[in-house]
Structure formats: structure tokens, C-alpha cells
Design an enzyme around this catalytic site. Structure first.
Site, PDB file in Angstrom:
ATOM      1  N   TYR A  33     -60.972 -44.271  24.274  1.00 16.92           N
ATOM      2  CA  TYR A  33     -60.698 -43.911  25.663  1.00 16.92           C
ATOM      3  C   TYR A  33     -60.827 -42.417  25.874  1.00 16.92           C
ATOM      4  CZ  TYR A  33     -56.015 -42.065  24.562  1.00 16.92           C
ATOM      5  OH  TYR A  33     -54.975 -41.315  24.080  1.00 16.92           O
ATOM      6  N   ARG A  52     -66.953 -35.972  23.692  1.00 15.63           N
ATOM      7  CA  ARG A  52     -65.988 -36.528  22.727  1.00 15.63           C
ATOM      8  C   ARG A  52     -66.031 -38.053  22.744  1.00 15.63           C
ATOM      9  NH1 ARG A  52     -59.858 -34.699  23.188  1.00 15.63           N
ATOM     10  NH2 ARG A  52     -59.957 -36.099  24.976  1.00 15.63           N
ATOM     11  N   ARG A 100     -62.175 -64.416  18.093  1.00 12.77           N
ATOM     12  CA  ARG A 100     -61.393 -63.519  17.234  1.00 12.77           C
ATOM     13  C   ARG A 100     -61.831 -63.603  15.777  1.00 12.77           C
ATOM     14  NH1 ARG A 100     -56.907 -62.893  14.075  1.00 12.77           N
ATOM     15  NH2 ARG A 100     -55.800 -60.934  14.389  1.00 12.77           N
ATOM     16  N   HIS A 102     -62.156 -60.449  12.443  1.00  8.41           N
ATOM     17  CA  HIS A 102     -62.034 -59.012  12.224  1.00  8.41           C
ATOM     18  C   HIS A 102     -63.383 -58.301  12.164  1.00  8.41           C
ATOM     19  CE1 HIS A 102     -57.995 -60.322  11.377  1.00  8.41           C
ATOM     20  NE2 HIS A 102     -57.582 -59.071  11.238  1.00  8.41           N
ATOM     21  N   LYS A 149     -60.561 -40.924  19.308  1.00  8.86           N
ATOM     22  CA  LYS A 149     -59.600 -41.192  20.391  1.00  8.86           C
ATOM     23  C   LYS A 149     -59.542 -42.690  20.645  1.00  8.86           C
ATOM     24  CE  LYS A 149     -58.112 -39.012  24.711  1.00  8.86           C
ATOM     25  NZ  LYS A 149     -56.725 -38.858  24.260  1.00  8.86           N
ATOM     26  N   GLU A 182     -49.605 -32.422  15.829  1.00 13.93           N
ATOM     27  CA  GLU A 182     -49.857 -32.393  17.276  1.00 13.93           C
ATOM     28  C   GLU A 182     -48.824 -33.299  17.921  1.00 13.93           C
ATOM     29  OE1 GLU A 182     -53.511 -34.325  18.483  1.00 13.93           O
ATOM     30  OE2 GLU A 182     -53.348 -35.789  16.852  1.00 13.93           O
ATOM     31  N   LEU A 207     -56.385 -34.712  17.043  1.00 15.14           N
ATOM     32  CA  LEU A 207     -57.462 -34.897  18.005  1.00 15.14           C
ATOM     33  C   LEU A 207     -57.946 -33.522  18.465  1.00 15.14           C
ATOM     34  CD1 LEU A 207     -58.929 -37.104  19.781  1.00 15.14           C
ATOM     35  CD2 LEU A 207     -57.370 -36.363  21.580  1.00 15.14           C
TER      36      LEU A 207
HETATM   37  N1  PDD Z   1     -53.984 -37.562  25.343  1.00 10.38           N
HETATM   38  N2  PDD Z   1     -53.649 -35.182  20.928  1.00 10.38           N
HETATM   39  C1  PDD Z   1     -53.477 -36.478  21.233  1.00 10.38           C
HETATM   40  C2  PDD Z   1     -52.942 -37.397  20.204  1.00 10.38           C
HETATM   41  C3  PDD Z   1     -53.820 -36.939  22.523  1.00 10.38           C
HETATM   42  O1  PDD Z   1     -53.661 -38.238  22.828  1.00 10.38           O
HETATM   43  C4  PDD Z   1     -54.306 -36.021  23.493  1.00 10.38           C
HETATM   44  C5  PDD Z   1     -54.680 -36.462  24.876  1.00 10.38           C
HETATM   45  C6  PDD Z   1     -54.451 -34.675  23.113  1.00 10.38           C
HETATM   46  C7  PDD Z   1     -54.986 -33.637  24.072  1.00 10.38           C
HETATM   47  O2  PDD Z   1     -56.337 -33.834  24.307  1.00 10.38           O
HETATM   48  P1  PDD Z   1     -57.017 -33.399  25.681  1.00 10.38           P
HETATM   49  O3  PDD Z   1     -56.736 -31.959  25.853  1.00 10.38           O
HETATM   50  O4  PDD Z   1     -58.449 -33.672  25.462  1.00 10.38           O
HETATM   51  O5  PDD Z   1     -56.407 -34.235  26.775  1.00 10.38           O
HETATM   52  C8  PDD Z   1     -54.117 -34.293  21.829  1.00 10.38           C
HETATM   53  C9  PDD Z   1     -54.332 -38.160  26.621  1.00 10.38           C
HETATM   54  C10 PDD Z   1     -54.194 -37.219  27.761  1.00 10.38           C
HETATM   55  C11 PDD Z   1     -53.534 -39.445  26.784  1.00 10.38           C
HETATM   56  O6  PDD Z   1     -53.461 -40.174  25.814  1.00 10.38           O
HETATM   57  O7  PDD Z   1     -53.042 -39.723  27.871  1.00 10.38           O
END
Ligand code: PDD
Length: 287
Positions: A33, A52, A100, A102, A149, A182, A207
């Protein structure tokens, strides 16, 4: 006005928008996403977000559901149809619908694409930034590939919930060496006594945030020093400032870490200045 959501080629009323029960996103979290901020009628940093997305898809060997230009058109259309001028647009791509099993389904399985958009109140966000937020530190509990992501966010969900239960807005994942990785949905930063911005290198441990990248651009423009290195929870607690970044929070000052106030417990001037400079520096694509 009803909310409109895009699902696999259709714009539907949000409450009628559905995916199949055997969508692999639903059954295996087999999908990725992106969240882009929308501010003052512009999609923010769209190119970096789509780059990304391309990387996430490629790492998981999921094909693009539509080509990149078509996706841009869909993002803008969903934002327009929902009359979002401040808020966010959400993109989710999964490996598609299949019986379904894997292992990957046949190559003819079409990836699923969902795009939603919603408004938020920029004044409320500004007010929150004026107060700052608290974070709770938690042990890292995620897999190694958090650089992708994916929609597999259960550890992030549990950490954020735990944070909320202690009155914190975000949880910081901390590795076995006591180094902050993070947030559950944000990147983590501190400002040292000499005004240097410090954030963990975007290797495979975090991330590679898009907001993080734009903050680095702002820092370069303002002549601020940035060090990409790990910092401990202790260092963060004694830092001059701390803040988090994400498309949903922009630059959000952190004023408390666990039980400890950061500096005087008020947002720091560097964090607030970075926040103020953000819109101007970021890439802006009109809706
Ligand atoms: N999250 N680290 C993680 C684990 C994240 O899920 C996100 C973003 C970030 C920041 O990334 P960016 O600056 O590209 O938004 C760092 C989004 C906003 C979410 O899951 O809602």
C-alpha cells in the site's frame, strides 16, 4: 455527499465497495500500500510514493494492476470525487483473487487495486503539532523486510494500540541493542544539542519514508546537518528535540518518550520550522 471508492475498475459508493473473500490481501496480507498526503488541493510527493510502490511490488513480484499513468488518473479522480483538498489518498494493491493456497496463483491472476480518499482537518493537525505528542517504546516484533510497505501490519497495530492505552500517539520499535528503529506508522528523528538532525539509516530495518526524504531536502536547503545513524532511547530522551514523520502526520514534534519529557516538554523550534517549510519543498501534483 457519499464517499466514493475505486475497486478494480469501478467507482462505487464507499459502503458498497467490496473485494472478494479470497482476495490474497484479505487471506495472507499478500499486498502492498501507499498513503499520500493531500494538502491544499495537491497530492504531495506523488512521484516518490509511486516509485516506492513500484519497489514494493517488484520485491513481492506483484504486477502493476494498471499502468502508472492510469493509476495517477485514478488517484486524482478519487480525490476529486470525494472533494478532498486536505486529507489523504490510500492505494492498496494485492496479488489478487485465487483459491486459497500459499504459493503464488497462476500468472494470469490479476492484482487487485483499491483506492480510497478521505478528508482531514489541517487546523486540527496544526493544533496537535503545537502541542506535540507522546511516544511509547516497544520491542521490535516485526519481520525483517519492513522496507517493503506491505499491508501485513499486525505488530504495528498492536504497538499503536498499546501506545494509545498509555496516552501516547505513537509507538517506537526498539531493536535488541536499544536503538530506535521507527514508529508503528512513522519514522523517528531527534535533534542533538548542536542542532544536527539524526535518523536511522534507511536500510532494511525501517521503511524508507517519503516524508523523511523531503525533510532531508528541507534540511539541505536550510543548511541543517543530517546524520543517518542509530540513536538509543536514552539519547532520544535527552535530545534537544524529537519528532516523527509520515504522510499522515508530516513533521510532528515528540514531547514525551515513555515517562520522560523531551527537553522542556514543548515542541522544539527546529521541528516546527521543518513542518512549516514542508509544503513549499514537497512535490505538488494538482488534483
Ligand atoms: N505509514 N514507517 C512506517 C512503518 C510507516 O508505516 C510509515 C507510513 C512511515 C512513514 O513513511 P511516509 O513518510 O512515506 O508516510 C514510516 C503510513 C502513513 C500509514 O501506514 O498510514
Amino acid at each position: 455527499m457519499s464517499r466514493i471508492t475505486y475497486v478494480n475498475g469501478r467507482y462505487s459508493r464507499h459502503r458498497d465497495a467490496v473485494v472478494h473473500v479470497e482476495d490474497r490481501g484479505y487471506q495472507f496480507a499478500d499486498g502492498v500500500y501507499e498513503v499520500c498526503e493531500i494538502a491544499r488541493g495537491y497530492i504531495i510527493d506523488m512521484t516518490r510514493h509511486l516509485d516506492r510502490l513500484a519497489r514494493s511490488l517488484s520485491e513481492l513480484q506483484i504486477a502493476w494492476p494498471v499502468d502508472r499513468d492510469a493509476l495517477v488518473a485514478i488517484l486524482r479522480e478519487v480525490a476529486r470525487r470525494n472533494r478532498v483538498s486536505d486529507g489523504m489518498v490510500y492505494i492498496q494493491v494485492t496479488r489478487g483473487v485465487a483459491r486459497r493456497d500459499h504459493v503464488f496463483p497462476s500468472a494470469t491472476t490479476r492484482p487487485s487495486l483499491v483506492v480510497t480518499a478521505r478528508s482531514s482537518d489541517p487546523q486540527a493537525a496544526r493544533a496537535k503539532a503545537g502541542e506535540g505528542v507522546a511516544v511509547l517504546t516497544v520491542p521490535e516484533s516485526r519481520w525483517d523486510r519492513v522496507d517493503i510497505k506491505t499491508v501485513g501490519l499486525l505488530p504495528n497495530v498492536l504497538a499503536r494500540q498499546k501506545a494509545k492505552e498509555t496516552g501516547a500517539a505513537e509507538a517506537w520499535f526498539v531493536d535488541a541493542d536499544g536503538i530506535v528503529k521507527e514508529g508503528a506508522a512513522t519514522n523517528a528523528w531527534i535533534v542533538t544539542a548542536d542542532g544536527t538532525l539524526v535518523t536511522r539509516p534507511a536500510d532494511f530495518g525501517i521503511l524508507r519514508g517519503i516524508t523523511r526524504a523531503t525533510v532531508m531536502d528541507i534540511a539541505a536547503g536550510q543548511g541543517l546537518k543530517v546524520e543517518e545513524r542509530g540513536f538509543t532511547v536514552e539519547e532520544a530522551k535527552h535530545a534537544r528535540e524529537a519528532f516523527i514523520t509520515a504522510a499522515t502526520t508530516l513533521v510532528m514534534p515528540v514531547v514525551r518518550i515513555d515517562e520522560t519529557s523531551v527537553a522542556n516538554g514543548h515542541p522544539g523550534s527546529v521541528s516546527l520550522a521543518l513542518r512549516d517549510a514542508f509544503f513549499e519543498t514537497a512535490e505538488k501534483t494538482p488534483i
